[in-house]
Design a protein around this motif. Sequence first.
Motif, PDB file in Angstrom:
ATOM      1  N   SER A 141       0.834  -1.205   0.000  1.00 25.13           N
ATOM      2  CA  SER A 141       0.000   0.000   0.000  1.00 25.13           C
ATOM      3  C   SER A 141       0.871   1.258   0.000  1.00 25.13           C
ATOM      4  CB  SER A 141      -0.941  -0.002   1.205  1.00 25.13           C
ATOM      5  OG  SER A 141      -0.212  -0.020   2.418  1.00 25.13           O
ATOM      6  N   SER A 142       1.981   1.212   0.721  1.00 30.09           N
ATOM      7  CA  SER A 142       2.890   2.355   0.764  1.00 30.09           C
ATOM      8  C   SER A 142       3.497   2.623  -0.603  1.00 30.09           C
ATOM      9  CB  SER A 142       3.995   2.092   1.786  1.00 30.09           C
ATOM     10  OG  SER A 142       4.972   3.117   1.765  1.00 30.09           O
ATOM     11  N   MET A 143       3.840   1.565  -1.331  1.00 29.38           N
ATOM     12  CA  MET A 143       4.430   1.740  -2.658  1.00 29.38           C
ATOM     13  C   MET A 143       3.420   2.289  -3.646  1.00 29.38           C
ATOM     14  SD  MET A 143       6.875  -1.634  -2.807  1.00 29.38           S
ATOM     15  CE  MET A 143       7.614  -1.241  -4.408  1.00 29.38           C
ATOM     16  N   THR A 144       2.164   1.887  -3.518  1.00 29.62           N
ATOM     17  CA  THR A 144       1.125   2.448  -4.382  1.00 29.62           C
ATOM     18  C   THR A 144       0.968   3.943  -4.144  1.00 29.62           C
ATOM     19  OG1 THR A 144      -0.045   0.343  -4.193  1.00 29.62           O
ATOM     20  CG2 THR A 144      -1.262   2.190  -5.118  1.00 29.62           C
ATOM     21  N   GLU A 145       0.978   4.323  -2.872  1.00 29.47           N
ATOM     22  CA  GLU A 145       0.892   5.738  -2.513  1.00 29.47           C
ATOM     23  C   GLU A 145       2.109   6.509  -3.037  1.00 29.47           C
ATOM     24  OE1 GLU A 145      -0.083   8.424   1.456  1.00 29.47           O
ATOM     25  OE2 GLU A 145       0.998   6.539   1.679  1.00 29.47           O
ATOM     26  N   PHE A 146       3.269   5.870  -3.003  1.00 29.41           N
ATOM     27  CA  PHE A 146       4.495   6.468  -3.525  1.00 29.41           C
ATOM     28  C   PHE A 146       4.319   6.878  -4.989  1.00 29.41           C
ATOM     29  CE2 PHE A 146       8.285   5.565  -6.095  1.00 29.41           C
ATOM     30  CZ  PHE A 146       9.247   6.383  -5.517  1.00 29.41           C
ATOM     31  N   TYR A 147       3.789   5.977  -5.809  1.00 27.34           N
ATOM     32  CA  TYR A 147       3.605   6.283  -7.236  1.00 27.34           C
ATOM     33  C   TYR A 147       2.544   7.356  -7.450  1.00 27.34           C
ATOM     34  CZ  TYR A 147       6.670   2.605  -8.964  1.00 27.34           C
ATOM     35  OH  TYR A 147       7.772   1.838  -9.257  1.00 27.34           O
ATOM     36  N   SER A 148       1.474   7.279  -6.688  1.00 27.19           N
ATOM     37  CA  SER A 148       0.412   8.277  -6.819  1.00 27.19           C
ATOM     38  C   SER A 148       0.931   9.668  -6.470  1.00 27.19           C
ATOM     39  CB  SER A 148      -0.760   7.902  -5.914  1.00 27.19           C
ATOM     40  OG  SER A 148      -1.770   8.884  -5.945  1.00 27.19           O
ATOM     41  N   ASN A 149       1.653   9.772  -5.368  1.00 25.92           N
ATOM     42  CA  ASN A 149       2.187  11.073  -4.954  1.00 25.92           C
ATOM     43  C   ASN A 149       3.276  11.564  -5.891  1.00 25.92           C
ATOM     44  OD1 ASN A 149       0.448  11.125  -2.771  1.00 25.92           O
ATOM     45  ND2 ASN A 149       1.956  10.361  -1.304  1.00 25.92           N
ATOM     46  N   LEU A 150       4.081  10.635  -6.418  1.00 24.67           N
ATOM     47  CA  LEU A 150       5.105  11.023  -7.383  1.00 24.67           C
ATOM     48  C   LEU A 150       4.459  11.619  -8.637  1.00 24.67           C
ATOM     49  CD1 LEU A 150       7.976  11.106  -8.555  1.00 24.67           C
ATOM     50  CD2 LEU A 150       7.683   8.692  -9.205  1.00 24.67           C
ATOM     51  N   ALA A 151       3.413  10.986  -9.132  1.00 24.45           N
ATOM     52  CA  ALA A 151       2.725  11.486 -10.324  1.00 24.45           C
ATOM     53  C   ALA A 151       2.195  12.902 -10.092  1.00 24.45           C
ATOM     54  CB  ALA A 151       1.591  10.542 -10.710  1.00 24.45           C
ATOM     55  N   LYS A 152       1.637  13.135  -8.906  1.00 24.12           N
ATOM     56  CA  LYS A 152       1.120  14.469  -8.584  1.00 24.12           C
ATOM     57  C   LYS A 152       2.251  15.485  -8.491  1.00 24.12           C
ATOM     58  CE  LYS A 152      -2.766  12.573  -5.954  1.00 24.12           C
ATOM     59  NZ  LYS A 152      -3.329  12.370  -4.585  1.00 24.12           N
ATOM     60  N   ALA A 153       3.390  15.071  -7.922  1.00 25.41           N
ATOM     61  CA  ALA A 153       4.526  15.975  -7.779  1.00 25.41           C
ATOM     62  C   ALA A 153       5.084  16.377  -9.141  1.00 25.41           C
ATOM     63  CB  ALA A 153       5.610  15.328  -6.929  1.00 25.41           C
ATOM     64  N   VAL A 154       5.186  15.412 -10.038  1.00 26.29           N
ATOM     65  CA  VAL A 154       5.705  15.713 -11.382  1.00 26.29           C
ATOM     66  C   VAL A 154       4.738  16.640 -12.117  1.00 26.29           C
ATOM     67  CG1 VAL A 154       6.318  14.725 -13.617  1.00 26.29           C
ATOM     68  CG2 VAL A 154       7.017  13.561 -11.522  1.00 26.29           C
ATOM     69  N   LYS A 155       3.450  16.397 -11.972  1.00 21.19           N
ATOM     70  CA  LYS A 155       2.452  17.262 -12.615  1.00 21.19           C
ATOM     71  C   LYS A 155       2.549  18.679 -12.083  1.00 21.19           C
ATOM     72  CE  LYS A 155      -2.472  17.619 -13.721  1.00 21.19           C
ATOM     73  NZ  LYS A 155      -2.554  19.067 -13.396  1.00 21.19           N
ATOM     74  N   SER A 156       2.706  18.836 -10.768  1.00 26.12           N
ATOM     75  CA  SER A 156       2.803  20.188 -10.196  1.00 26.12           C
ATOM     76  C   SER A 156       4.089  20.858 -10.646  1.00 26.12           C
ATOM     77  CB  SER A 156       2.740  20.111  -8.677  1.00 26.12           C
ATOM     78  OG  SER A 156       3.880  19.451  -8.146  1.00 26.12           O
TER      79      SER A 156
END
Length: 213
Positions: A194-209
């Motif tokens: 679950s932590s790794m899934t959150e890692f990818y989700s947050n990374l995608a948001k960070a790159v978009k921002s």
Amino acid sequence: MEQIQSYIHRPALDLDLDLDLDHTQHILGMQPNDVVVSWRPSSEFPGNVYKGEGIVSGSPEDVWECLKPVPNGLRVKWDSNVKKFELLEQIKEDISICRTVTPSAAMGIIAPRDFVDVILVKQYEDGSISSNATNVIHPSCPPHPGYVRGFNHACGCICIPISGEPRKTEVSSFFQTDLGGLLPRSVVDSFFPSSMTEFYSNLAKAVKSLKDI
């Protein structure tokens, strides 16, 4: 210093991109692509080695900007599992020793941790770039009060360009972390996927921002 040099020259510091893992879990949550998390028992400690795979919308340069292991970098701003990142010693331009502090997790069952690692940043001819790490003992950083000392065995992440897709990056991540302490096995086994899934989700948001700035 002798121990540090032995870690730097360990083959384990280079990520095994063809790691064959037994169990695969396809986890939805990062649109438009799924995150794939696979795992098997680690050969380095009594736990699992986890591999995450996903496609992030962003150039390899932008994705790496969010991932690169440097003090005052973007990682502490978007990664919910990284509270603080400190440089202890710069060995070479591409090799450093760092302390990572993580917050409590799993509704407080997992107490705050800290990790001391030697980190190798490696660039490849195809444009890929990776961060490779493993635990090390450093004289300037004994265990800190209020933190459980954990140990990262050979781990890291790599950003891989996608041919014909300059605004997309394949990101593979590897974790085999001994959290230390006396945690129930079930808590650890449920935390990492679950932590790794959150890692990818947050990374995608960070790159978009990053692209929106």
